[in-house]
Design a protein around this motif. Structure first.
Motif, short mmCIF file in Angstrom:
data_model
loop_
_atom_site.label_atom_id
_atom_site.label_comp_id
_atom_site.label_asym_id
_atom_site.label_seq_id
_atom_site.Cartn_x
_atom_site.Cartn_y
_atom_site.Cartn_z
N PHE A 76 0.84 -1.19 0.00
CA PHE A 76 0.00 0.00 0.00
C PHE A 76 0.88 1.24 0.00
O PHE A 76 1.79 1.37 0.81
N TYR A 77 0.61 2.14 -0.96
CA TYR A 77 1.40 3.35 -1.19
C TYR A 77 2.89 3.06 -1.06
O TYR A 77 3.64 3.77 -0.41
N GLY A 78 3.31 1.99 -1.75
CA GLY A 78 4.70 1.56 -1.70
C GLY A 78 5.62 2.51 -2.45
O GLY A 78 5.27 3.05 -3.51
N VAL A 79 6.80 2.69 -1.91
CA VAL A 79 7.77 3.60 -2.52
C VAL A 79 8.94 2.83 -3.08
O VAL A 79 9.18 1.68 -2.73
N GLN A 80 9.66 3.48 -4.00
CA GLN A 80 10.89 2.98 -4.60
C GLN A 80 10.70 1.62 -5.27
O GLN A 80 11.61 0.79 -5.28
N ILE A 81 9.55 1.43 -5.87
CA ILE A 81 9.30 0.21 -6.64
C ILE A 81 9.91 0.33 -8.03
O ILE A 81 10.41 -0.65 -8.59
N VAL A 82 9.89 1.53 -8.58
CA VAL A 82 10.52 1.82 -9.88
C VAL A 82 11.51 2.95 -9.66
O VAL A 82 11.11 4.09 -9.38
N THR A 83 12.80 2.66 -9.78
CA THR A 83 13.84 3.67 -9.60
C THR A 83 14.89 3.52 -10.68
O THR A 83 14.83 2.60 -11.51
N ASP A 84 15.90 4.38 -10.64
CA ASP A 84 17.00 4.28 -11.60
C ASP A 84 18.21 3.55 -11.00
O ASP A 84 19.30 3.58 -11.56
N GLN A 85 18.00 2.88 -9.87
CA GLN A 85 19.08 2.16 -9.21
C GLN A 85 19.19 0.73 -9.73
O GLN A 85 18.21 0.15 -10.19
N PRO A 86 20.39 0.14 -9.66
CA PRO A 86 20.57 -1.21 -10.20
C PRO A 86 19.79 -2.29 -9.46
O PRO A 86 19.57 -3.37 -10.01
N ASP A 87 19.35 -2.00 -8.23
CA ASP A 87 18.57 -2.99 -7.48
C ASP A 87 17.08 -2.66 -7.48
O ASP A 87 16.33 -3.17 -6.64
N SER A 88 16.65 -1.81 -8.41
CA SER A 88 15.24 -1.43 -8.44
C SER A 88 14.36 -2.66 -8.60
O SER A 88 14.59 -3.51 -9.48
N PRO A 89 13.33 -2.81 -7.77
CA PRO A 89 12.48 -4.00 -7.85
C PRO A 89 11.84 -4.24 -9.21
O PRO A 89 11.62 -5.39 -9.59
N HIS A 90 11.54 -3.17 -9.93
CA HIS A 90 10.85 -3.38 -11.20
C HIS A 90 11.69 -4.15 -12.20
O HIS A 90 11.16 -4.77 -13.13
N LEU A 91 13.01 -4.17 -12.01
CA LEU A 91 13.89 -4.87 -12.94
C LEU A 91 13.76 -6.38 -12.85
O LEU A 91 14.13 -7.09 -13.79
N ILE A 92 13.24 -6.88 -11.72
CA ILE A 92 13.07 -8.32 -11.57
C ILE A 92 11.60 -8.70 -11.39
O ILE A 92 11.29 -9.87 -11.14
N ALA A 93 10.71 -7.74 -11.54
CA ALA A 93 9.29 -7.99 -11.29
C ALA A 93 8.70 -9.03 -12.25
O ALA A 93 7.70 -9.68 -11.91
N ASP A 94 9.33 -9.22 -13.41
CA ASP A 94 8.81 -10.21 -14.35
C ASP A 94 9.05 -11.64 -13.90
O ASP A 94 8.55 -12.59 -14.50
N ARG A 95 9.80 -11.83 -12.80
CA ARG A 95 10.03 -13.18 -12.26
C ARG A 95 8.92 -13.63 -11.33
O ARG A 95 8.88 -14.79 -10.93
N ILE A 96 8.03 -12.73 -10.97
CA ILE A 96 6.98 -13.05 -10.01
C ILE A 96 6.02 -14.07 -10.60
O ILE A 96 5.55 -13.92 -11.73
N LYS A 97 5.72 -15.09 -9.82
CA LYS A 97 4.77 -16.12 -10.24
C LYS A 97 3.46 -16.03 -9.45
O LYS A 97 2.45 -16.61 -9.88
N GLY A 98 3.48 -15.35 -8.32
CA GLY A 98 2.27 -15.20 -7.52
C GLY A 98 1.43 -14.02 -7.97
O GLY A 98 1.70 -13.39 -9.00
N GLU A 99 0.41 -13.73 -7.20
CA GLU A 99 -0.48 -12.61 -7.48
C GLU A 99 -0.01 -11.38 -6.71
O GLU A 99 0.49 -11.51 -5.59
N VAL A 100 -0.18 -10.20 -7.32
CA VAL A 100 0.28 -8.96 -6.71
C VAL A 100 -0.85 -7.93 -6.66
O VAL A 100 -1.59 -7.75 -7.63
N TYR A 101 -0.98 -7.29 -5.51
CA TYR A 101 -1.93 -6.20 -5.33
C TYR A 101 -1.17 -4.98 -4.85
O TYR A 101 -0.60 -4.98 -3.75
N LEU A 102 -1.13 -3.93 -5.68
CA LEU A 102 -0.46 -2.69 -5.34
C LEU A 102 -1.50 -1.57 -5.32
O LEU A 102 -2.13 -1.30 -6.35
N SER A 103 -1.65 -0.95 -4.17
CA SER A 103 -2.63 0.13 -4.03
C SER A 103 -1.89 1.44 -3.74
O SER A 103 -1.10 1.51 -2.79
N PHE A 104 -2.14 2.44 -4.55
CA PHE A 104 -1.48 3.73 -4.39
C PHE A 104 -2.50 4.81 -4.04
O PHE A 104 -3.66 4.75 -4.44
N ALA A 105 -2.04 5.81 -3.29
CA ALA A 105 -2.89 6.94 -2.95
C ALA A 105 -2.97 7.91 -4.13
O ALA A 105 -2.03 8.03 -4.92
#
Length: 243
Positions: A148-177
């Motif tokens: 919920f209102y998660g931060v730093q999911i997409v950044t310009d850093q080499p460890d940015s989570p979005h760079l590996i998000a395509d490996r997810i096999k489960g279900e994801v719920y992201l809620s933003f304000a």
């Protein structure tokens, strides 16, 4: 309800955590509740208890354990305290949390009250990046992840989570304000596009009329209707994927 203060072994030492589950009738699907930047506190323990009442074994770890015992009194929060909270937050990396999660999964697997198999997780604010990271790093275990209102999911850093998000096999719920200066405008479309391309089952939403922190009842940003709707979606996802 069964409540315990427990120690979770990690490669960096013993991590204090709060564990709670219903009394009898188990075993229960496990859920890891990753804290936000203000840290381990009674407010989060109450949220963990709500998760447990819905039929889960909830583990709330103190992610600042490397610093010792760190507790913040948010009712006295001013800029000086906020700067200390930010300093504590900045000691954590995505790699650290992934390493800690390995220890948490091992801990959960050893508990007789815990149902073997898929694991759920949830986090707020600071832990948005951790949620996406661990869902990608442990795709065979994390079956239902929410932030919920998660931060730093997409950044310009080499460890940015979005760079590996395509490996997810489960279900994801992201809620933003709707109003959140901590989440740049590109985050929602960028992470949605990644999930779409990778075929990750997801619900990425922007909730109208909300501000950052809308799920926390002790904050000015609390939005009761939106918070209850979010809890409803969260429990529905966990019921689909964990029970």
């Amino acid at each position: 309800m069964i409540e315990r203060d427990v120690l979770v072994g990690t490669k960096h030492g013993q991590m204090h955590a709060f564990a709670v589950c219903p009394d009898g009738g188990g075993p229960y699907p496990p859920v890891i509740f990753y804290m936000d930047a203000p840290g381990y506190r009674e407010e989060l323990k109450n949220m963990a208890r709500r998760i447990a009442r819905a039929g889960y074994y909830c583990l709330l770890p103190d992610l600042y354990y490397r610093l010792g015992t760190v507790r913040f009194d948010l009712h006295r929060r001013d800029e000086s305290l906020s700067s200390v909270i930010r300093a504590a937050r900045n000691t954590l990396t995505n790699a650290m949390i992934a390493e800690d999660t390995a220890g948490m999964l091992a801990f959960l697997d050893a508990q007789e009250e815990v149902k073997p198999g898929p694991v759920g997780c949830v986090g707020h604010c600071m832990s948005g990046r951790f949620i996406v990271t661990v869902a990608a790093r442990f795709p065979e275990r994390i079956a239902a992840a929410a932030a919920f209102y998660g931060v730093q999911i997409v950044t310009d850093q080499p460890d940015s989570p979005h760079l590996i998000a395509d490996r997810i096999k489960g279900e994801v719920y992201l809620s933003f304000a709707e109003v959140d200066e901590l989440v740049p405008a590109n985050v929602v479309p960028d992470i949605t596009a990644i999930f779409d391309k990778a075929g990750v089952r997801h619900d990425v939403e922007v909730v109208p009329g909300t501000h950052h922190g809308y799920c926390f009842a002790e904050r000015a940003a609390y939005h009761a209707a939106a918070s209850e709707a979010a809890w409803g979606k969260l429990f529905a996802m966990w019921k689909r994927r964990l029970k």
